[in-house]
Design a protein around this motif. Structure first.
Motif, PDB file in Angstrom:
ATOM      1  N   ALA A  37       0.843  -1.184   0.000  1.00 14.81           N
ATOM      2  CA  ALA A  37       0.000   0.000   0.000  1.00 14.81           C
ATOM      3  C   ALA A  37       0.885   1.242   0.000  1.00 14.81           C
ATOM      4  CB  ALA A  37      -0.921  -0.005   1.225  1.00 14.81           C
ATOM      5  N   SER A  38       0.340   2.343  -0.499  1.00 14.77           N
ATOM      6  CA  SER A  38       1.096   3.600  -0.517  1.00 14.77           C
ATOM      7  C   SER A  38       0.128   4.753  -0.296  1.00 14.77           C
ATOM      8  CB  SER A  38       1.844   3.774  -1.846  1.00 14.77           C
ATOM      9  OG  SER A  38       0.928   3.791  -2.936  1.00 14.77           O
ATOM     10  N   PHE A  39       0.693   5.934  -0.056  1.00 15.71           N
ATOM     11  CA  PHE A  39      -0.116   7.135   0.144  1.00 15.71           C
ATOM     12  C   PHE A  39      -0.071   7.993  -1.114  1.00 15.71           C
ATOM     13  CE2 PHE A  39      -0.241  11.678   1.437  1.00 15.71           C
ATOM     14  CZ  PHE A  39      -1.564  11.726   1.844  1.00 15.71           C
ATOM     15  N   LEU A  40      -1.255   8.411  -1.583  1.00 17.33           N
ATOM     16  CA  LEU A  40      -1.356   9.296  -2.742  1.00 17.33           C
ATOM     17  C   LEU A  40      -2.162  10.529  -2.343  1.00 17.33           C
ATOM     18  CD1 LEU A  40      -2.089   6.833  -5.707  1.00 17.33           C
ATOM     19  CD2 LEU A  40       0.044   8.022  -5.208  1.00 17.33           C
ATOM     20  N   SER A  41      -1.589  11.698  -2.579  1.00 17.46           N
ATOM     21  CA  SER A  41      -2.286  12.936  -2.231  1.00 17.46           C
ATOM     22  C   SER A  41      -3.006  13.549  -3.413  1.00 17.46           C
ATOM     23  CB  SER A  41      -1.296  13.956  -1.666  1.00 17.46           C
ATOM     24  OG  SER A  41      -0.329  14.302  -2.648  1.00 17.46           O
ATOM     25  N   PHE A  42      -2.655  13.096  -4.648  1.00 16.26           N
ATOM     26  CA  PHE A  42      -3.159  13.730  -5.861  1.00 16.26           C
ATOM     27  C   PHE A  42      -2.843  15.231  -5.771  1.00 16.26           C
ATOM     28  CE2 PHE A  42      -5.966   9.939  -5.353  1.00 16.26           C
ATOM     29  CZ  PHE A  42      -5.472   9.236  -6.441  1.00 16.26           C
ATOM     30  N   GLU A  43      -3.836  16.096  -6.014  1.00 15.16           N
ATOM     31  CA  GLU A  43      -3.617  17.543  -5.871  1.00 15.16           C
ATOM     32  C   GLU A  43      -4.304  18.096  -4.627  1.00 15.16           C
ATOM     33  OE1 GLU A  43      -1.601  19.381  -7.801  1.00 15.16           O
ATOM     34  OE2 GLU A  43      -1.079  17.516  -8.814  1.00 15.16           O
TER      35      GLU A  43
ATOM     36  N   ASP B 102     -22.324  11.633 -15.696  1.00 10.33           N
ATOM     37  CA  ASP B 102     -22.281  13.029 -15.269  1.00 10.33           C
ATOM     38  C   ASP B 102     -21.486  13.130 -13.968  1.00 10.33           C
ATOM     39  OD1 ASP B 102     -22.850  15.631 -14.305  1.00 10.33           O
ATOM     40  OD2 ASP B 102     -24.776  15.649 -15.342  1.00 10.33           O
ATOM     41  N   ALA B 103     -20.391  13.883 -13.978  1.00  5.43           N
ATOM     42  CA  ALA B 103     -19.544  13.990 -12.794  1.00  5.43           C
ATOM     43  C   ALA B 103     -20.220  14.740 -11.648  1.00  5.43           C
ATOM     44  CB  ALA B 103     -18.231  14.679 -13.150  1.00  5.43           C
ATOM     45  N   ALA B 104     -21.283  15.488 -11.962  1.00  7.41           N
ATOM     46  CA  ALA B 104     -21.961  16.277 -10.927  1.00  7.41           C
ATOM     47  C   ALA B 104     -22.893  15.446 -10.066  1.00  7.41           C
ATOM     48  CB  ALA B 104     -22.735  17.422 -11.564  1.00  7.41           C
TER      49      ALA B 104
ATOM     50  N   LEU C 203      -9.612   7.798  -8.237  1.00  7.99           N
ATOM     51  CA  LEU C 203      -9.215   8.841  -9.187  1.00  7.99           C
ATOM     52  C   LEU C 203      -9.755  10.193  -8.740  1.00  7.99           C
ATOM     53  CD1 LEU C 203     -10.276   6.793 -12.329  1.00  7.99           C
ATOM     54  CD2 LEU C 203      -7.911   7.233 -11.650  1.00  7.99           C
ATOM     55  N   PRO C 204      -8.974  11.263  -8.908  1.00  2.79           N
ATOM     56  CA  PRO C 204      -9.457  12.609  -8.587  1.00  2.79           C
ATOM     57  C   PRO C 204     -10.105  13.258  -9.793  1.00  2.79           C
ATOM     58  CG  PRO C 204      -7.146  12.733  -9.147  1.00  2.79           C
ATOM     59  CD  PRO C 204      -7.532  11.282  -9.293  1.00  2.79           C
ATOM     60  N   SER C 205     -10.985  14.224  -9.548  1.00  4.93           N
ATOM     61  CA  SER C 205     -11.513  15.035 -10.639  1.00  4.93           C
ATOM     62  C   SER C 205     -10.431  16.015 -11.081  1.00  4.93           C
ATOM     63  CB  SER C 205     -12.762  15.798 -10.186  1.00  4.93           C
ATOM     64  OG  SER C 205     -12.440  16.695  -9.123  1.00  4.93           O
ATOM     65  N   PRO C 206     -10.491  16.487 -12.327  1.00  3.23           N
ATOM     66  CA  PRO C 206      -9.447  17.407 -12.821  1.00  3.23           C
ATOM     67  C   PRO C 206      -9.280  18.668 -11.986  1.00  3.23           C
ATOM     68  CG  PRO C 206     -10.731  16.555 -14.648  1.00  3.23           C
ATOM     69  CD  PRO C 206     -11.434  16.111 -13.393  1.00  3.23           C
ATOM     70  N   ASP C 207     -10.385  19.149 -11.400  1.00  2.00           N
ATOM     71  CA  ASP C 207     -10.304  20.380 -10.610  1.00  2.00           C
ATOM     72  C   ASP C 207     -10.063  20.103  -9.123  1.00  2.00           C
ATOM     73  OD1 ASP C 207     -12.719  19.330  -9.846  1.00  2.00           O
ATOM     74  OD2 ASP C 207     -13.907  21.110 -10.312  1.00  2.00           O
ATOM     75  N   ALA C 208      -9.787  18.851  -8.791  1.00  2.00           N
ATOM     76  CA  ALA C 208      -9.487  18.453  -7.409  1.00  2.00           C
ATOM     77  C   ALA C 208     -10.618  18.785  -6.433  1.00  2.00           C
ATOM     78  CB  ALA C 208      -8.180  19.079  -6.928  1.00  2.00           C
ATOM     79  N   SER C 209     -11.856  18.702  -6.905  1.00  2.00           N
ATOM     80  CA  SER C 209     -12.999  18.937  -6.018  1.00  2.00           C
ATOM     81  C   SER C 209     -13.660  17.632  -5.585  1.00  2.00           C
ATOM     82  CB  SER C 209     -14.039  19.821  -6.711  1.00  2.00           C
ATOM     83  OG  SER C 209     -14.597  19.160  -7.836  1.00  2.00           O
TER      84      SER C 209
ATOM     85  N   ARG D  92     -14.612   0.121 -15.545  1.00  2.00           N
ATOM     86  CA  ARG D  92     -13.366   0.859 -15.362  1.00  2.00           C
ATOM     87  C   ARG D  92     -13.502   2.244 -15.977  1.00  2.00           C
ATOM     88  NH1 ARG D  92     -12.459  -2.623 -19.588  1.00  2.00           N
ATOM     89  NH2 ARG D  92     -11.342  -1.845 -21.423  1.00  2.00           N
ATOM     90  N   VAL D  93     -12.921   3.202 -15.315  1.00  2.00           N
ATOM     91  CA  VAL D  93     -12.906   4.580 -15.809  1.00  2.00           C
ATOM     92  C   VAL D  93     -11.680   4.739 -16.702  1.00  2.00           C
ATOM     93  CG1 VAL D  93     -12.636   6.995 -15.152  1.00  2.00           C
ATOM     94  CG2 VAL D  93     -14.149   5.507 -13.828  1.00  2.00           C
ATOM     95  N   VAL D  94     -11.903   5.244 -17.901  1.00  2.00           N
ATOM     96  CA  VAL D  94     -10.797   5.404 -18.849  1.00  2.00           C
ATOM     97  C   VAL D  94     -10.357   6.850 -19.011  1.00  2.00           C
ATOM     98  CG1 VAL D  94     -11.333   3.299 -20.110  1.00  2.00           C
ATOM     99  CG2 VAL D  94     -12.421   5.428 -20.802  1.00  2.00           C
ATOM    100  N   GLU D  95     -11.265   7.806 -18.682  1.00  2.00           N
ATOM    101  CA  GLU D  95     -10.911   9.215 -18.789  1.00  2.00           C
ATOM    102  C   GLU D  95     -11.893  10.053 -17.979  1.00  2.00           C
ATOM    103  OE1 GLU D  95      -9.090  12.047 -22.344  1.00  2.00           O
ATOM    104  OE2 GLU D  95     -10.445  10.393 -22.853  1.00  2.00           O
ATOM    105  N   ILE D  96     -11.370  11.127 -17.360  1.00  2.00           N
ATOM    106  CA  ILE D  96     -12.214  12.021 -16.570  1.00  2.00           C
ATOM    107  C   ILE D  96     -12.018  13.454 -17.053  1.00  2.00           C
ATOM    108  CG2 ILE D  96     -12.750  12.911 -14.269  1.00  2.00           C
ATOM    109  CD1 ILE D  96     -11.694  10.352 -13.087  1.00  2.00           C
ATOM    110  N   PHE D  97     -13.145  14.122 -17.289  1.00  2.00           N
ATOM    111  CA  PHE D  97     -13.140  15.540 -17.639  1.00  2.00           C
ATOM    112  C   PHE D  97     -13.818  16.310 -16.506  1.00  2.00           C
ATOM    113  CE2 PHE D  97     -13.074  13.073 -21.546  1.00  2.00           C
ATOM    114  CZ  PHE D  97     -12.042  13.664 -22.248  1.00  2.00           C
ATOM    115  N   ASP D  98     -13.878  17.629 -16.621  1.00  2.00           N
ATOM    116  CA  ASP D  98     -14.488  18.436 -15.565  1.00  2.00           C
ATOM    117  C   ASP D  98     -15.928  18.027 -15.292  1.00  2.00           C
ATOM    118  OD1 ASP D  98     -12.212  19.916 -15.122  1.00  2.00           O
ATOM    119  OD2 ASP D  98     -12.779  21.512 -16.501  1.00  2.00           O
ATOM    120  N   ASP D  99     -16.670  17.690 -16.342  1.00  2.00           N
ATOM    121  CA  ASP D  99     -18.092  17.396 -16.162  1.00  2.00           C
ATOM    122  C   ASP D  99     -18.497  15.988 -16.559  1.00  2.00           C
ATOM    123  OD1 ASP D  99     -17.559  17.802 -18.830  1.00  2.00           O
ATOM    124  OD2 ASP D  99     -19.359  18.976 -19.244  1.00  2.00           O
TER     125      ASP D  99
END
Length: 201
Positions: free
Chosen positions: A7-13, A186-188, A123-129, A160-167
């Motif tokens: 295991a490891s620690f990931l902070s992303f952004e 829809d990411a919202a 996985l994180p969202s592109p805007d780190a929200s 599986r998620v292959v790509e993430i955009f803002d929305d």
């Protein structure tokens, strides 16, 4: 489970207000100096046979206020292991053998929320929200206040998620006719924006 040594620690952004140590060395005195908190998910006991049980993931956390504690997190039977920062700076996502636990670094005594199981992608969202927890059939979004939405079952298996955009979240998965299908979520709110999977949408 993937053992603590893998295991490891990931902070992303994400900004985080704590430090973590995975699989800290057990003291020679036979006792932890820090308070020990044990976290269990009822699904682990139901889904794991005694022969399949794995050692818990042990983590030492030191919060911004200087307080330190030991967490023992029961392992699931399928999925990844790791520690992940979250949109809230005091929230930790610990995943042990696919079983996720959301814990406040300053309030471990409150307990943990386990919003999913058998997690295979984080996985994180592109805007780190948002932080997305993906298992074989659905997606859970974690926001600043904890779980935000659950997509519900999107596919029969192998999501599986292959790509993430803002929305949007672009996914692939197996439908009930055993064909691989593409879905855009829809990411919202986790609803399906495009594509359909026979038997599930």
């Amino acid at each position: 489970m993937a053992g603590g040594d893998r295991a490891s620690f990931l902070s992303f952004e994400f900004r985080y207000d704590y430090e973590v140590e995975i699989s800290p060395e057990f003291p020679g005195t036979g006792e932890w100096a820090e308070t020990v908190h044990v976290f269990n998910d009822p699904r682990v006991a139901i889904q794991s046979s005694p022969s399949a049980e794995a050692a818990p993931l042990v983590v030492r956390v030191e919060s911004a206020d200087g307080g330190a504690w030991i967490g023992k997190f029961a392992s699931g039977y399928s999925g990844i292991s790791g520690i992940y920062a979250c949109p809230a700076s005091d929230l930790i996502c610990v995943i042990a053998g696919g079983c996720p636990y959301l814990v406040k670094s300053t309030q471990p005594e409150v307990g943990a929320v386990s919003p999913s199981d058998q997690v295979i992608q984080v996985l994180p969202s592109p805007d780190a929200s948002l932080l997305f927890l993906v298992n074989y059939t659905d997606i859970v979004a974690i926001g600043k206040w904890g779980p935000l939405w659950n997509s519900g079952r999107l596919v029969l298996d192998n999501l599986r998620v292959v790509e993430i955009f803002d929305d949007e979240i672009h996914c692939l998965g197996t439908s009930s006719d055993l064909q691989e299908r593409k879905i855009i979520v829809d990411a919202a709110n986790g609803s399906i924006k495009q594509g359909s999977v026979p038997g599930f949408s």
